[in-house]
Each structure stands twice: as structure tokens, then as C-alpha cells.
Write an enzyme that holds these catalytic residues in place. Structure first.
Site, short mmCIF file in Angstrom:
data_model
loop_
_atom_site.label_atom_id
_atom_site.label_comp_id
_atom_site.label_asym_id
_atom_site.label_seq_id
_atom_site.Cartn_x
_atom_site.Cartn_y
_atom_site.Cartn_z
N ASP A 186 6.25 19.45 12.48
CA ASP A 186 7.74 19.51 13.08
C ASP A 186 8.11 21.19 12.81
O ASP A 186 7.16 22.00 12.48
CB ASP A 186 8.51 18.69 11.89
CG ASP A 186 8.48 19.18 10.64
OD1 ASP A 186 7.84 20.30 10.18
OD2 ASP A 186 8.82 18.42 9.57
N ASP A 219 6.60 8.74 13.46
CA ASP A 219 6.15 9.32 12.25
C ASP A 219 7.22 8.90 10.91
O ASP A 219 8.28 8.70 11.27
CB ASP A 219 6.02 10.85 12.26
CG ASP A 219 7.38 11.28 11.60
OD1 ASP A 219 7.56 11.71 10.45
OD2 ASP A 219 8.30 11.61 12.67
N CYS A 261 -6.17 -8.76 6.45
CA CYS A 261 -6.14 -7.18 6.38
C CYS A 261 -7.53 -6.68 6.24
O CYS A 261 -8.26 -7.12 5.20
CB CYS A 261 -5.10 -6.80 5.32
SG CYS A 261 -5.26 -4.92 5.54
N CYS A 298 -8.31 -3.38 5.53
CA CYS A 298 -8.23 -2.00 4.90
C CYS A 298 -9.16 -2.01 3.74
O CYS A 298 -9.43 -2.92 3.26
CB CYS A 298 -6.80 -1.92 4.50
SG CYS A 298 -6.42 -2.43 2.86
N CYS A 317 -7.75 -4.00 0.54
CA CYS A 317 -7.98 -5.43 0.63
C CYS A 317 -9.28 -5.92 0.63
O CYS A 317 -9.63 -7.19 0.45
CB CYS A 317 -6.93 -6.05 2.21
SG CYS A 317 -5.39 -5.89 1.64
N HIS A 340 -3.49 0.64 2.06
CA HIS A 340 -3.13 -0.77 2.50
C HIS A 340 -2.01 -0.46 3.86
O HIS A 340 -2.00 -0.90 4.83
CB HIS A 340 -2.90 -1.70 1.67
CG HIS A 340 -1.93 -2.87 2.15
ND1 HIS A 340 -2.75 -3.81 3.27
CD2 HIS A 340 -0.93 -3.16 2.51
CE1 HIS A 340 -2.11 -4.74 3.28
NE2 HIS A 340 -0.70 -4.35 3.25
#
Lengths: 377, 377
Positions: free
Chosen positions: B92, B265, B303, B305, B308, B334
Site C-alpha cells: 500500500d 486484503d 479443512c 489446513c 486441522c 487455519h
């Protein structure tokens, strides 16, 4: 059947190169066990931990019995599930932390009563309960409840501690009921070689799966430690693993390997890592220092750890400077890998048969660690 | 040559499925960019970040110019080296943080003067310096310096902010000198549709590589945000990427995709993760809650991830309870994966041509997030 096999011995020292077989896999010894105090090697995921080459990790019974509690660990399927670690795990008995962390501790011949450092709740640990807790936590290796006397205590205290340690070891062995779990005894006796001898002899008679040397790295210094370890290690059965608890700095580990020690654990790689202290083969590096501000090189050249292969020193210094968690995490990962690289070198030199020469060279160079000041970290 | 290609459009809405090509690789849109404020997505290594499916990340110019400073980033070889991330990065302009974080801020028609929130040092950002800093940081995408007016400000302030934003965008474009870097302009105008229209029209004439909608998610609420985005998105060139800055909760993202937004974002996955707030397809889960004490299941079933597939809820709750870093880290991982799975579903439904139906179903179910209270985290 024995769980421990010695592959070769160093011709110039008492060092051995072995393999310890556990229900969760084999461990090449001499080995270093990272400390996963309360179910985690602080800040390091098992994936990164595994990448450092860690084969076996340690968890603290004292911390786990307080939080999350043995019931929880058992209900979710044991310590391996809790820690997301499917390799071997060793738990200590909790005895050491009871004295170093809890308060209002009362010890008698039957056990220890203490108040949790978390919320003051009163607990009692005795040989039976310490063993039972570890049976239920279900690590691969459990430790007997022992009494670790403070460094420099009176002879009377030392004798009492050794007597209790031996008596409690017997009770732990009787109480031990997990056939998939090894049980190690702990030799106490401070730096009194006669007491160490007596304690070792009494414990060896009981035939444990392995033997630890406890009560060192408590302020006695490198010389006293080395003398005590060199005296005690040969008193232990040659065909059983020998574990030096809570040790230590690289020269301590090398000296202990020369004396025939097979296993180590220590919080230094992670505790120092969280304090921006990086271990390198050339000695300690303080990651907060200004000299790293624009340094595009890794913490340590030739290191293959995740931090060194991805991040410049400049970034890691910056992370400590701004309070970003990755600073402690990356330095911990580097330090854990440093310890595993050190153990790898030790194993290689034992295999090559030149460990005595190499090890003593390293010890002659031990002054590089003198400024380390690690006790204050 | 265009950096952005639209692969297909949703028949029932303004949603598009695109590919943005950057010097560090392609980005499948709509996409979500995790926020790496000061050179790190807090607590998450690039290895774990990459496993969540993140294709592009955001870094904050304001934070980086203060620490470690542009000189350092340039000296070690740019932002990708600093962050150990070799995929695309967007920075940014720093304008937003100057107002939200620094103090003693003075704005005039030429730029912004402010005191660092770290040590009070005075800095000045103007269109030329903000662009120059981003040229030197060397992300793949730079943003124009804009002025983000506070929600509910007077019309006079709003007009002034839009005027400056347009004038500064022109100056940024003139100052921009990194041919390997895209430059996006930012549309301001609060929730005043006429001001948005005017701002968009002025910026579109200048032909930027992409266009952002800024100044939302500042307290206006989901309805106002959706109305403003739905009004503004079609005013932007169809063949350029559209980026909604700082947004947001899952329903905000879905509504914005329906309106034709391509990039997002937000700090929510990591900020909420550090506060034990886990995102799941069924709504938020508070990881500190007692109900998880003995729960051997993952944060979210289905999930994939790292958290998980490795850890039970019981452990993650325990980590938060004992202050272990892995609690925040695993929940952040996660949540980052949750956002990437959400974006993956959005892209799939656009490709299948049923995104309008699916997206509106999700919006009808948005009440599951009502208790989220994420602003207070």
C-alpha cells in the site's frame, strides 16, 4: 529383547554410536531431545521441528498434569495426539519441576505435595502416581520419580535424596504397567562420586530399560559436571541407553559423549532462541545487534535450516526489533537445527573412529561459548 | 500488453474469473491477499503461508519505511528477500496508516507530515516520495498515495480528499519509474456515489494498471459498503483488476465479488486468529471456550489446513490457555486457509456459472457471522 543396540564404539573414548528402538520409531544415538514443555516445542510446528532432524522430543509431566491435565490427554488419545508428533516422546517424572516451579512444596518419604504455580491448587506426586500419570500420558519413555537435591546442599540432604530416589525407583518399577513404554531410572548424588556410585549400583540391580544421570547442570560448572558424568557413566550397564538430563551447552554435550552418554535434552536452543541468541559453530551470535542491520547473509553459512535457507540476518534482527513472533521462531528453528547438526557430527566422528580427537579439539576451543551467559537468558 | 486477463464472467452477476500476471508469477482472481504488515504475516512462516494457498501478499509501506527502513530493504535486495516470499507482493502507499497509526499528522495539498508511532521521528510522505519508496521496496504492485477521509466526515472534507487523491494519483504516475512494477490508483469518495463516480472517472482517464476502491470498511456497515462497491466497480475499466482495500468478513467479500471485485486484503484472518477466533464455513468458533477441552476433532471438519490435519481442538484451546505461541499461529494458519478456500469456492462457482445463486445463498445466511464482533478483536 533389548531396545538398544550399540552399532560401534569410539576407540579413543567411551563414546558409543547406538540405535534406540521405540514404539514410534528408531532413534540414532547420541541424540538430542528438544523440550516440548507443555505439549509444544515453543513456537515451532512439528513440521518445522521434524525438518531440524529431531528424532525424539521431551515433554514435562509437571506442566501437562496441571494443564491440560491427564484426563484430557488420555481422552483425546495420548500425548502424541496432543502434540501432533508421531515420533518417539520421553516424559520426565515431574519431580524436578515440582521443586523448581511450584511453591509450598512438602516432601516426605512417600512423595511430594505442592501447590501449582498456575493457580495454587494442591497436588501430590508419589512414585505410584507419577508412574501412573506417565502410563496414561503414553509417551514412549517414562522416567522414575526422583529427588534432585540442590547443588551445594548438606551431606545429610544428599544422602536422604539418594535414598528416596532409590526407594522411589523401586516403587515406580512396581507401579509401571504400560508394556509399550520403557521406564528409565535416574541416578542422583550431586557431585559426590561415592553417592553416585552407590545410587547407580542400587538402581542397576533393579534392571531398568535405561538410566539417566540427573541433578547436574544446576550450578556445579562444566568441570564438576564432566567429572561426575565421567565417573558415573561407566557404572551403568553398557547395553542400556544413558541419558544426561537437562544438559546443556555444546561443550557439555561433547564432553558427556566422550564419557559414554547417549541422550540429552535441554531448553537452551529454544529459550536462547526466543532471546535472540543464535548458536553457530563459531560461537554465539546476538541477533538484535546493530551489525546485522543490512546483513543479507544467513545466521550461519553452511547451515541448512529453514531460517538460514530463507531469511537474511537483516530480517531476523528486524523481527526482534519490531516484536514479530517470527524472530523467536526462526532463531529457535536455527538453534534446534544447530543442536541436531552437532549430534550428527558427533555420530559421524564416532562412526569414523576419530571422535576422541575431534571432541577434544572442540573442547580446547570451548572458550567461544564463554561470553554466552546463557544462564541469564 | 495487459497484465490482466478475464477467463470468464458469471452470467448472473458482475463477477469475473481472471488471471493477473506479475513479475513473480500469476494470480488467479478473485484473490485474497494476507497482510504481512512489517515484513511478515504475523507468526506464519512463508512455508506455512504458501501451504494455505496464498498467491500474493500485501506489505505496509508505512511500517516498512519506519522499520527496517527503505535503505535496509534495498540493500539486502528488496522486499521479496526481506520477507522470504518469492511470489507476488503488493504494497500500500502508507497513506492509510499515517492517519490510523501516527500522530501529529499535518496534511496539505502537497503531502502528509507525521510523527512515527514508534519513536516520534518526523517523516513526510508526498506522491513523489511514496512512489519512490515503493519503487525501491520493489513489490510487484505499488499503490498511489491517497487521502482516506473518515466515515461520516463533512462534505467539504470529502471533496478535498477526493481532489487530493486524484491530483496525487497523477503525480504518482509521473514519479513512477519501475517498469517491472504495476501502479494502481485508489478511488475515494466515502459512501457518496456522486463523489465516487467523479473520482473514478478522473482516475480512469489516467490509465492505471489497476484500480482500488479505498475508504471502505471504516464503519459504514455491510449495506453501505455493498451499495458503494456495486456502484463504483462498473465505473472502472473492465479489463483492469479491481481491488477492494481492507475488506473484510466473508459476506463482504462475496458481495463484492458479485459486484465485480477481483482482489482483497484484510488483517482479519491473522488478527482474529491471534485472538482465538477461528473462521469456519458454519461461522466463528472461539478456541478458548470450555467446550473444546476434550475435543479430539479438528477446528473444522473437511479443512485441509496444517492445523486441522494435525491438531485436535483440545490442543489448540490448551495452547491459548497456557500462552503457547502455537495457539495464535495454528489458528492464523487455519483462518488464512479458510479465506483461500472461500476464494477457491468463489472462483469455482464463477467458472461453473452459478456464482450468483451460490453467492446470494451465502449472503442470505450471513447471520452466522453476526456474533463475530470482529471489530473488537
Amino acid at each position: 529383547m533389548s531396545n538398544f543396540e550399540i552399532k560401534c564404539a569410539d576407540p579413543g573414548s567411551a563414546a558409543r554410536r547406538g540405535v534406540l528402538t521405540t514404539p514410534h520409531g528408531q532413534v540414532q544415538t547420541p541424540c538430542f531431545m528438544p523440550v516440548g514443555t507443555a505439549g509444544a516445542v515453543k513456537g515451532v510446528t512439528p513440521e518445522h521441528l521434524s525438518q531440524t532432524g529431531a528424532q525424539i522430543i521431551l515433554a514435562n509431566t509437571y506442566h501437562l498434569m496441571l494443564r491440560p491435565g491427564v484426563d484430557t490427554v488420555e481422552k483425546i488419545g495420548g500425548l502424541h495426539k496432543l502434540m501432533a508428533w508421531d515420533g518417539p516422546i520421553l516424559t520426565d517424572s515431574g519431580g524436578y519441576q515440582v521443586f523448581s516451579l511450584s511453591s509450598l512444596t512438602k516432601i516426605d518419604n512417600d512423595g511430594i505435595e505442592f501447590a501449582s504455580h498456575v493457580d495454587g491448587a494442591r497436588f501430590r506426586l508419589d512414585p505410584r502416581s507419577a508412574t501412573n500419570i506417565q502410563n496414561r500420558l503414553a509417551p514412549d519413555i517414562a522416567m522414575c520419580l526422583d529427588q534432585c537435591p540442590p547443588f551445594g546442599c548438606e551431606q545429610k540432604t544428599l544422602i536422604e535424596a539418594v535414598d528416596r530416589t532409590v526407594r522411589w525407583a523401586k516403587q515406580c518399577k512396581e507401579a509401571h504397567s504400560n508394556p509399550r513404554q520403557m521406564l528409565f531410572a535416574i541416578v542422583q548424588g550431586g557431585i559426590d562420586l561415592t553417592m553416585r556410585q552407590q545410587c547407580a549400583a542400587d538402581l542397576v540391580k533393579m534392571d531398568f530399560d535405561g538410566y539417566a544421570i540427573g541433578g547436574l547442570s544446576v550450578g556445579e560448572g562444566h568441570e564438576n559436571m564432566t567429572k561426575t558424568v565421567s565417573h558415573t557413566a561407566p557404572l551403568l550397564p553398557e547395553n542400556k541407553p544413558r541419558y544426561l538430563m537437562g544438559v546443556g551447552m555444546p561443550p557439555d554435550i561433547i564432553a558427556a559423549c566422550l564419557a559414554g552418554i547417549d541422550m540429552f535434552d535441554c531448553v537452551l536452543p529454544t529459550r536462547n532462541g526466543r532471546n535472540a541468541y543464535a548458536f553457530t559453530m563459531a560461537g554465539p551470535v546476538r541477533m538484535r545487534n546493530n551489525e546485522h542491520i543490512n546483513d543479507s547473509g544467513p545466521i550461519e553459512r553452511d547451515c541448512d535450516c529453514y531460517a538460514c535457507t530463507h531469511y537474511p540476518r537483516a530480517t531476523i534482527r528486524h523481527f526482534f526489533n519490531v516484536g514479530e513472533m517470527l524472530g523467536p521462531i526462526l532463531t529457535s528453528i536455527h538453534n534446534l537445527r544447530f543442536y541436531q547438526r552437532l549430534m550428527g557430527r558427533i555420530r559421524e566422528h564416532i562412526e569414523k573412529g576419530d571422535f576422541a580427537r575431534w571432541g577434544n579439539e572442540q573442547l580446547a576451543n570451548a572458550h567461544i561459548w564463554a561470553s554466552s551467559n546463557n544462564k541469564e537468558q
